[in-house]
Design a protein around this motif. Structure first.
Motif, PDB file in Angstrom:
ATOM      1  N   TRP A 217       0.820  -1.210   0.000  1.00 26.24           N
ATOM      2  CA  TRP A 217       0.000   0.000   0.000  1.00 26.24           C
ATOM      3  C   TRP A 217       0.856   1.262   0.000  1.00 26.24           C
ATOM      4  N   PRO A 221       0.254   5.475  -3.827  1.00 27.10           N
ATOM      5  CA  PRO A 221      -0.024   6.843  -4.288  1.00 27.10           C
ATOM      6  C   PRO A 221       1.106   7.459  -5.092  1.00 27.10           C
ATOM      7  N   ASP A 226      -3.331   3.553  -7.632  1.00 27.67           N
ATOM      8  CA  ASP A 226      -4.752   3.666  -7.269  1.00 27.67           C
ATOM      9  C   ASP A 226      -5.569   4.278  -8.391  1.00 27.67           C
ATOM     10  N   GLU A 288      -3.126   3.858   6.378  1.00 29.06           N
ATOM     11  CA  GLU A 288      -3.691   5.129   5.908  1.00 29.06           C
ATOM     12  C   GLU A 288      -4.106   5.035   4.442  1.00 29.06           C
ATOM     13  N   VAL A 289      -3.223   4.502   3.609  1.00 30.18           N
ATOM     14  CA  VAL A 289      -3.514   4.412   2.172  1.00 30.18           C
ATOM     15  C   VAL A 289      -4.659   3.447   1.913  1.00 30.18           C
ATOM     16  N   ASP A 291      -7.078   2.532   3.932  1.00 29.52           N
ATOM     17  CA  ASP A 291      -8.331   3.113   4.429  1.00 29.52           C
ATOM     18  C   ASP A 291      -8.845   4.195   3.486  1.00 29.52           C
ATOM     19  N   LYS A 292      -7.934   4.997   2.950  1.00 30.77           N
ATOM     20  CA  LYS A 292      -8.341   6.080   2.042  1.00 30.77           C
ATOM     21  C   LYS A 292      -8.939   5.523   0.760  1.00 30.77           C
ATOM     22  N   ILE A 293      -8.302   4.497   0.206  1.00 32.06           N
ATOM     23  CA  ILE A 293      -8.823   3.922  -1.038  1.00 32.06           C
ATOM     24  C   ILE A 293     -10.187   3.284  -0.806  1.00 32.06           C
ATOM     25  N   LYS A 294     -10.364   2.638   0.347  1.00 29.74           N
ATOM     26  CA  LYS A 294     -11.675   2.081   0.681  1.00 29.74           C
ATOM     27  C   LYS A 294     -12.711   3.185   0.818  1.00 29.74           C
ATOM     28  N   ALA A 295     -12.327   4.280   1.486  1.00 29.15           N
ATOM     29  CA  ALA A 295     -13.264   5.382   1.725  1.00 29.15           C
ATOM     30  C   ALA A 295     -13.625   6.105   0.433  1.00 29.15           C
ATOM     31  N   ASP A 296     -12.657   6.240  -0.475  1.00 30.61           N
ATOM     32  CA  ASP A 296     -12.915   6.929  -1.748  1.00 30.61           C
ATOM     33  C   ASP A 296     -13.911   6.170  -2.610  1.00 30.61           C
TER      34      ASP A 296
END
Length: 351
Positions: A217, A221, A226, A288-289, A291-296
């Motif tokens: 992960w 970015p 992603d 962090e990465v 979680d962000k991709i899941k949230a996006d």
């Protein structure tokens, strides 16, 4: 006004000492050393911004400004990623961050952590395990440099534009591998393995020269994986499919030219200290990465089942057998190295 004998001696001594003190002061001012650190990722990468840069600042602070590290990312000093280790060995630069796997077969002992289903899912176990292993097992292979740290990241994921649930879904997919052994594992699982340095991944994905890649992960970015892939497939729990190992390697002459106190600072903040910093960074940023991709909601994050993982482990066993045979020809006991690596990973996984 007359000077007493004591005052005369004191004044004369001070005057005689002044040139020496001045010279000593100049020497101390000139004794500040700036080391060049070269690596292959862009300055926006987490390794650069959240590991190497804070580490360099801690070196400067601990040495009270007498030892500084200037970082050159993205191969700014020239060459290609596979040449980094030799840049340190030959004194082109002082320090490099690089992958032993960039030069397959050159550092056979390090490969034990890169075998399929040996490494843990968390870098906080892999990184210190590698460092302790390295202190005993890689000295001969790295005798042309001073290894400041040897460590590994957390679990890698498979990033594709096709959903992966079983090893049959990998059949025919062209997947970028980070190391020779990760490539052999992917081949054993039915994929077509393609070796390339990570900076080449975005263009290869954009041009569809590859169908996906295998990276953790943390690096996603900085190379826009992603944005270029939709499905992100994890392997549940430990052991995980693969990890990649790293060197922080220094030119021997650059190290030996440092003063005793400068070497002391570097030694204090390298080795296991650095390995623990690296492990913490990879695990923290990885979460962090992810979680962000899941949230996006732009990508699909999933995991193969435990039953499917068992099939993958079985399918990649020949990679272990072949590696043990290969390193035996180089005078290494592969089975013993695997056992040691697994014991160290278990040790730090419980810490």
């Amino acid at each position: 006004m007359t000077l007493s004998r004591r005052s005369f001696v004191k004044t004369t001594g001070a005057l005689l000492a002044a040139p020496a003190l001045l010279k000593s002061g100049i020497a101390r001012a000139q004794d500040t050393v700036t080391l060049k650190l070269h690596h292959f990722l862009p300055p926006v990468s987490n390794v650069h911004a959240r590991l190497l840069t804070p580490w360099a600042k801690s070196i400067e602070d601990e040495s009270q400004g007498r030892l500084k590290i200037q970082i050159f990312p993205a191969m700014q000093l020239g060459g290609k990623p596979p040449q980094l280790y030799d840049q340190a060995a030959n004194g082109v630069v002082d320090i490099v961050w690089t992958l032993p796997g960039n030069t397959p077969g050159r550092f056979p002992s390090t490969e034990v952590f890169e075998l399929p289903f040996v490494a843990a899912a968390e870098a906080k176990a892999n990184a210190p395990a590698c460092q302790e292993f390295g202190e005993t097992h890689i000295a001969k292979e790295t005798a042309d440099t001073k290894i400041l740290c040897f460590w590994a990241h957390d679990a890698g994921l498979i990033h594709t534009n096709k959903e992966i649930k079983t090893k049959e879904d990998l059949a025919g997919l062209k997947l970028r591998n980070p190391t020779r052994l990760a490539g052999e594992a992917l081949t054993a699982l039915g994929a077509t393995s393609v070796g390339m340095p990570v900076p080449q991944v975005p263009e290869a994905l954009a041009q569809r020269a590859i169908d996906g890649c295998v990276i953790p992960w943390e690096v996603v970015p900085s190379v826009k994986v992603d944005e270029l892939t939709k499905f992100h497939t994890a392997i549940p729990g430990s052991p995980t499919l693969y990890t990649t190992t790293f060197f922080l390697a220094m030119n021997k002459g650059s190290y030996e030219r440092l003063s005793d106190d400068q070497r002391g600072v570097l030694d204090k903040l390298s080795g296991m200290h650095f390995a623990n910093l690296a492990g913490e960074m990879w695990d923290t940023v990885g979460k962090e990465v992810g979680d962000k991709i899941k949230a996006d909601g732009k990508g699909v994050v999933s995991s193969i089942s435990e039953e499917e993982k068992a099939r993958w482990i079985e399918a990649t066993k020949p990679v272990h057998v072949k590696w043990v045979e290969d390193v035996k020809a180089k005078g290494l006991d592969g089975d013993a190295l695997i056992k040691t690596a697994q014991e160290l990973i278990a040790k730090y996984g419980k810490a």
